[in-house]
Design a protein around this motif. Structure first.
Motif, PDB file in Angstrom:
ATOM      1  N   LYS A 111       0.972  -1.211   0.049  1.00  0.00           N
ATOM      2  CA  LYS A 111      -0.037  -0.106  -0.002  1.00  0.00           C
ATOM      3  C   LYS A 111       0.878   1.244   0.027  1.00  0.00           C
ATOM      4  CE  LYS A 111      -3.575  -2.205   2.749  1.00  0.00           C
ATOM      5  NZ  LYS A 111      -4.681  -2.550   1.938  1.00  0.00           N
ATOM      6  N   LEU A 115       1.271   4.524  -2.804  1.00  0.00           N
ATOM      7  CA  LEU A 115       0.916   5.745  -2.342  1.00  0.00           C
ATOM      8  C   LEU A 115       2.164   6.604  -2.995  1.00  0.00           C
ATOM      9  CD1 LEU A 115      -0.621   5.399   0.953  1.00  0.00           C
ATOM     10  CD2 LEU A 115      -1.943   5.979  -1.010  1.00  0.00           C
ATOM     11  N   CYS A 132      -2.397  12.126  -0.488  1.00  0.00           N
ATOM     12  CA  CYS A 132      -1.317  11.108  -0.154  1.00  0.00           C
ATOM     13  C   CYS A 132      -0.642  11.240   1.038  1.00  0.00           C
ATOM     14  CB  CYS A 132      -0.060  11.254  -1.305  1.00  0.00           C
ATOM     15  SG  CYS A 132      -0.401  10.731  -2.987  1.00  0.00           S
ATOM     16  N   THR A 139      -1.937   4.660   6.826  1.00  0.00           N
ATOM     17  CA  THR A 139      -1.488   3.360   6.426  1.00  0.00           C
ATOM     18  C   THR A 139      -0.268   2.652   7.198  1.00  0.00           C
ATOM     19  OG1 THR A 139      -2.181   3.685   4.039  1.00  0.00           O
ATOM     20  CG2 THR A 139      -0.665   1.955   4.369  1.00  0.00           C
ATOM     21  N   SER A 189      -9.276   0.135   2.172  1.00  0.00           N
ATOM     22  CA  SER A 189      -8.022   1.119   2.055  1.00  0.00           C
ATOM     23  C   SER A 189      -7.535   0.595   0.574  1.00  0.00           C
ATOM     24  CB  SER A 189      -6.988   0.527   3.054  1.00  0.00           C
ATOM     25  OG  SER A 189      -6.561  -0.693   2.943  1.00  0.00           O
ATOM     26  N   ILE A 193      -7.039   3.444  -2.099  1.00  0.00           N
ATOM     27  CA  ILE A 193      -5.653   3.644  -3.033  1.00  0.00           C
ATOM     28  C   ILE A 193      -5.576   3.344  -4.671  1.00  0.00           C
ATOM     29  CG2 ILE A 193      -3.211   2.810  -2.882  1.00  0.00           C
ATOM     30  CD1 ILE A 193      -3.691   2.077   0.117  1.00  0.00           C
TER      31      ILE A 193
END
Length: 382
Positions: A111, A115, A132, A139, A189, A193
């Motif tokens: 993840k 990002l 971001c 995260t 999530s 993303i």
């Protein structure tokens, strides 16, 4: 709830793991090779992908070890609707504990790699940078919270992590609820993303077909979400409906199998947006012998001039700054000029490479001034 099907093909599981291992190694290797080709430099997203590869290989090793020992694709004897404790079940509990710790690290690193890649590609958009900067610490906190919760789910009584199921469920934290929350937040999530770049792409001044093509690259990540949904479904069915699914080892196999698939597919997805230079290099060799596509249909010229930052990072995306939008006449290796017989005058001169000298680089090289009646059609700025 229904009774879930069992997985008994041990050889098939081993082959699947071996194939995934090869694919993720190649994906990360090509990712770094793409950076080398574009001379874009290695960023935080690349090093996070390399770290994710290391832990995914460890995850695959745990999965493969459990399969070889029979903990995966095995079965628990059942008595009075409850699994009987056996040495194999203890082995399965140990592998489950190691797997669940490692998967938290893998999912968190993947993840974060995505990002930081989004930030690198679309960083010229201030609202996107803000999103971001919000998602990255969230995260990190998500990863650490579930990682330490899993490690200390039985406190420091380590042997309780592989105790018989009845003891584990009564002496340790509510692991069923924790894993349910983890699975649901993991899917949410991922959805956020993966969808983040889509609005930015559709605000670009590009043809609709190009926007669709770019969007499809990012939406491949929905395969990861699909695997996460399947894992969550199997987990909920096998954990909360023990009357119809009392075989602990068989249920454990299903949950771990879908986690394994999700982790490896996520690794592939986080590397895919960076591989355009590698695909272009090998694809260019095939197309380098084609100089024309027929009279009146057009042809392509390549140049070694500098590209936009987004292209250097592996995606053929237009620059987002106003100054770059004005450079409508610049040729780049990722720009296609389609010329068709008609009206007007087009002139161009120079070598295809940046040094002005012939080289062995595949492509069309031209030193001759071109001055003829052609009409520029479909020319775009990159």
């Amino acid at each position: 709830m229904p009774t879930v099907p069992h997985v008994d093909d041990r050889n098939g599981v081993i082959v699947m793991t071996a194939v995934f291992t090869l694919l993720i190694i190649l994906a990360v290797a090509f990712r770094f090779y793409a950076r080398h080709l574009t001379r874009a430099g290695y960023g935080a997203d690349d090093w996070l992908a390399a770290a994710a590869l290391f832990f995914t290989l460890a995850l695959n090793g745990i999965f493969l070890g459990a399969t070889i020992e029979g903990a995966i694709t095995g079965h628990s004897p059942v008595r009075d609707g409850w699994p009987v404790t056996t040495p194999l079940q203890i082995v399965a509990q140990k592998y489950k504990y190691a797997f669940q710790i490692t998967e938290k690290v893998v999912f968190g690193l993947v993840k974060l790699s995505l990002l930081f890649l989004w930030k690198r590609l679309f960083g010229s958009s201030k609202p996107f940078r803000i999103v971001c900067r919000v998602m990255i610490p969230i995260t990190v906190a998500w990863t650490l919270a579930f990682l330490f919760t899993t490690i200390f789910q039985c406190g420091t009584r380590w042997t309780m992590n592989w105790a018989p199921i009845g003891i584990f469920l009564t002496q340790c934290i509510e692991s069923l609820n924790v894993l349910t929350v983890f699975s649901v937040t993991d899917i949410l999530s991922d959805l956020i993303i993966i969808a983040m770049p889509v609005p930015v792409i559709w605000r670009l001044h590009q043809p609709t077909r190009k926007k669709i093509a770019l969007t499809s690259i990012f939406l491949v990540g929905f395969f990861t979400i699909g695997a996460g949904i399947a894992r969550t479904y199997m987990y909920l069915v096998t954990s909360y409906d023990k009357e119809d699914n009392p075989d602990f080892i068989a249920d454990f196999t299903l949950c771990i199998l879908w986690s394994e698939i999700e982790a490896n597919v996520a690794m592939l997805v986080c590397c895919m947006p960076t591989l355009a230079p590698v695909i272009g290099k090998f694809g260019g060799r095939i197309l380098s012998s084609i100089h024309t596509t027929g009279s009146g249909k057009g042809f392509r010229l390549s140049s070694g001039h500098k590209r936009s930052k987004a292209t250097d990072d592996g995606l053929e995306l237009p620059a987002l700054s106003n100054s770059r939008r004005k450079q409508s006449s610049r040729l780049s290796s990722d720009t296609q000029l389609l010329w068709q017989e008609g009206h007007g005058t087009v002139t161009a001169a120079g070598y295809a490479n940046a040094h002005g000298q012939p080289s062995n680089t595949p492509g069309i090289m031209a030193r001759t001034d071109i001055s003829t009646t052609y009409e520029v059609k479909g020319s775009e700025s990159v």
